[in-house]
Design a protein around this motif. Structure first.
Motif, mmCIF file in Angstrom:
data_model
loop_
_atom_site.group_PDB
_atom_site.id
_atom_site.type_symbol
_atom_site.label_atom_id
_atom_site.label_comp_id
_atom_site.label_asym_id
_atom_site.label_seq_id
_atom_site.Cartn_x
_atom_site.Cartn_y
_atom_site.Cartn_z
ATOM 1 N N CYS A 65 0.824 -1.206 0.000
ATOM 2 C CA CYS A 65 0.000 0.000 0.000
ATOM 3 C C CYS A 65 0.860 1.258 0.000
ATOM 4 O O CYS A 65 1.773 1.384 0.814
ATOM 5 N N VAL A 66 0.528 2.175 -0.887
ATOM 6 C CA VAL A 66 1.204 3.469 -0.933
ATOM 7 C C VAL A 66 0.228 4.507 -0.408
ATOM 8 O O VAL A 66 -0.909 4.599 -0.871
ATOM 9 N N SER A 67 0.683 5.272 0.563
ATOM 10 C CA SER A 67 -0.167 6.295 1.158
ATOM 11 C C SER A 67 -0.299 7.486 0.214
ATOM 12 O O SER A 67 0.679 7.919 -0.390
ATOM 13 N N ASP A 68 -1.513 8.014 0.119
ATOM 14 C CA ASP A 68 -1.741 9.172 -0.745
ATOM 15 C C ASP A 68 -1.443 10.489 -0.028
ATOM 16 O O ASP A 68 -1.571 11.551 -0.605
ATOM 17 N N VAL A 69 -1.046 10.403 1.218
ATOM 18 C CA VAL A 69 -0.656 11.602 1.957
ATOM 19 C C VAL A 69 0.840 11.546 2.229
ATOM 20 O O VAL A 69 1.439 10.470 2.223
ATOM 21 N N SER A 70 1.425 12.698 2.428
ATOM 22 C CA SER A 70 2.844 12.715 2.770
ATOM 23 C C SER A 70 3.117 13.859 3.725
ATOM 24 O O SER A 70 2.421 14.872 3.715
ATOM 25 N N ASP A 71 4.097 13.661 4.552
ATOM 26 C CA ASP A 71 4.572 14.734 5.410
ATOM 27 C C ASP A 71 5.602 15.529 4.621
ATOM 28 O O ASP A 71 6.265 14.992 3.738
ATOM 29 N N GLY A 72 5.755 16.778 4.959
ATOM 30 C CA GLY A 72 6.752 17.561 4.247
ATOM 31 C C GLY A 72 6.929 18.939 4.831
ATOM 32 O O GLY A 72 6.288 19.316 5.805
ATOM 33 N N TYR A 73 7.834 19.670 4.216
ATOM 34 C CA TYR A 73 8.081 21.051 4.609
ATOM 35 C C TYR A 73 8.775 21.768 3.463
ATOM 36 O O TYR A 73 9.303 21.145 2.552
ATOM 37 N N THR A 74 8.757 23.099 3.512
ATOM 38 C CA THR A 74 9.490 23.919 2.558
ATOM 39 C C THR A 74 10.619 24.609 3.303
ATOM 40 O O THR A 74 10.388 25.237 4.339
ATOM 41 N N ASP A 75 11.817 24.482 2.783
ATOM 42 C CA ASP A 75 13.008 25.082 3.382
ATOM 43 C C ASP A 75 13.247 26.431 2.705
ATOM 44 O O ASP A 75 13.445 26.502 1.497
ATOM 45 N N LEU A 76 13.213 27.507 3.475
ATOM 46 C CA LEU A 76 13.397 28.846 2.924
ATOM 47 C C LEU A 76 14.847 29.300 2.939
ATOM 48 O O LEU A 76 15.172 30.352 2.402
ATOM 49 N N GLU A 77 15.731 28.550 3.572
ATOM 50 C CA GLU A 77 17.149 28.903 3.632
ATOM 51 C C GLU A 77 17.843 28.472 2.341
ATOM 52 O O GLU A 77 17.462 27.484 1.723
ATOM 53 N N PHE A 163 13.311 21.323 -5.941
ATOM 54 C CA PHE A 163 13.464 22.777 -5.967
ATOM 55 C C PHE A 163 12.078 23.400 -5.949
ATOM 56 O O PHE A 163 11.156 22.922 -6.611
ATOM 57 N N THR A 164 11.926 24.474 -5.216
ATOM 58 C CA THR A 164 10.652 25.183 -5.146
ATOM 59 C C THR A 164 10.881 26.634 -5.512
ATOM 60 O O THR A 164 11.649 27.333 -4.851
ATOM 61 N N SER A 165 10.227 27.077 -6.556
ATOM 62 C CA SER A 165 10.345 28.477 -6.938
ATOM 63 C C SER A 165 9.471 29.317 -6.014
ATOM 64 O O SER A 165 8.259 29.120 -5.932
ATOM 65 N N LEU A 166 10.099 30.236 -5.320
ATOM 66 C CA LEU A 166 9.370 31.141 -4.443
ATOM 67 C C LEU A 166 9.406 32.573 -4.985
ATOM 68 O O LEU A 166 9.271 33.531 -4.242
ATOM 69 N N CYS A 167 9.571 32.675 -6.301
ATOM 70 C CA CYS A 167 9.558 33.989 -6.934
ATOM 71 C C CYS A 167 8.149 34.570 -6.846
ATOM 72 O O CYS A 167 7.165 33.900 -7.160
ATOM 73 N N TYR A 168 8.087 35.808 -6.404
ATOM 74 C CA TYR A 168 6.806 36.494 -6.311
ATOM 75 C C TYR A 168 6.249 36.703 -7.715
ATOM 76 O O TYR A 168 6.941 37.176 -8.611
ATOM 77 N N ASN A 169 4.991 36.355 -7.908
ATOM 78 C CA ASN A 169 4.326 36.545 -9.190
ATOM 79 C C ASN A 169 3.083 37.389 -8.939
ATOM 80 O O ASN A 169 2.117 36.915 -8.339
ATOM 81 N N PRO A 170 3.074 38.649 -9.385
ATOM 82 C CA PRO A 170 1.923 39.523 -9.118
ATOM 83 C C PRO A 170 0.629 39.009 -9.750
ATOM 84 O O PRO A 170 -0.457 39.360 -9.295
ATOM 85 N N LEU A 171 0.719 38.164 -10.753
ATOM 86 C CA LEU A 171 -0.483 37.622 -11.380
ATOM 87 C C LEU A 171 -1.225 36.646 -10.467
ATOM 88 O O LEU A 171 -2.388 36.324 -10.709
ATOM 89 N N GLU A 172 -0.577 36.177 -9.409
ATOM 90 C CA GLU A 172 -1.217 35.256 -8.464
ATOM 91 C C GLU A 172 -1.990 35.998 -7.372
ATOM 92 O O GLU A 172 -2.646 35.376 -6.550
#
Length: 180
Positions: A65-77, A163-172
């Protein structure tokens, strides 16, 4: 495809993340040990949410069984990255209180884990080219108590960092008329 051929990373990568559910479903369908012992693939919502497995209890005794949920976090450093941990459960039902069958079941699950890791290590190399990083340490846990009213259960977790893009996008954002 021959049995000894590697299963390529053709499982889709969605929005910079890795589809662990599809990957392990494909692996289980091709694994001889899993087929021999009749492991049934299921999607679950954590250990308490074995909905699909419970629905299949009359038809099968071994589950992957594969869980459809996951634990996680975003690292801002430094370079922003998101880390998610997917959990994969294996369960084998057997006669309750039979410690010999319990040990045999755990041995089978340990070997299945080893075989899956032999392919995951190849997948890891391919995913790194897409800036998706699977941790080098995959932990395997055996659940001490009986599971499914007589059975053995183990699980492992696959931590994945992207990788997570945290670039500000004014269209959002809605324009509130104020300037920053």
């Amino acid at each position: 495809m021959k049995d000894q051929d590697y299963i390529p990373a053709s499982v889709p990568v969605l929005d910079g993340s890795w589809n662990a559910t599809a990957f392990f479903e494909r692996l289980l369908a091709k694994n001889k040990l899993a087929k021999h012992y009749g492991f049934r693939f299921c999607r679950v919502s954590g250990l308490e949410g074995f909905e699909e497995a419970l629905q299949q209890m009359q038809k099968t005794i071994n589950f992957f069984c594969v869980s459809d949920v996951s634990d996680g976090y975003t690292d801002l450093e430094n370079t922003p990255a998101t880390r998610k941990v997917k959990t994969i459960f294996m369960a084998m039902r057997h006669e309750a209180e039979n410690m010999d069958l319990r040990e045999q079941s755990l041995d089978i699950m340990r070997e299945l884990f080893r075989q899956l890791m032999s392919v995951l290590i190849q997948e890891r190399t391919i995913l790194q080219e897409k800036f998706i990083y699977i941790d080098s340490r995959i932990k395997f846990h055996e659940i001490e108590r009986y599971f499914f009213s007589g059975g053995s259960c183990a699980y492992f977790q696959v931590p994945v960092t992207v990788f997570t893009s945290l670039c500000y996008n004014p269209l959002e954002w809605e324009d509130d008329g104020e300037s920053n």
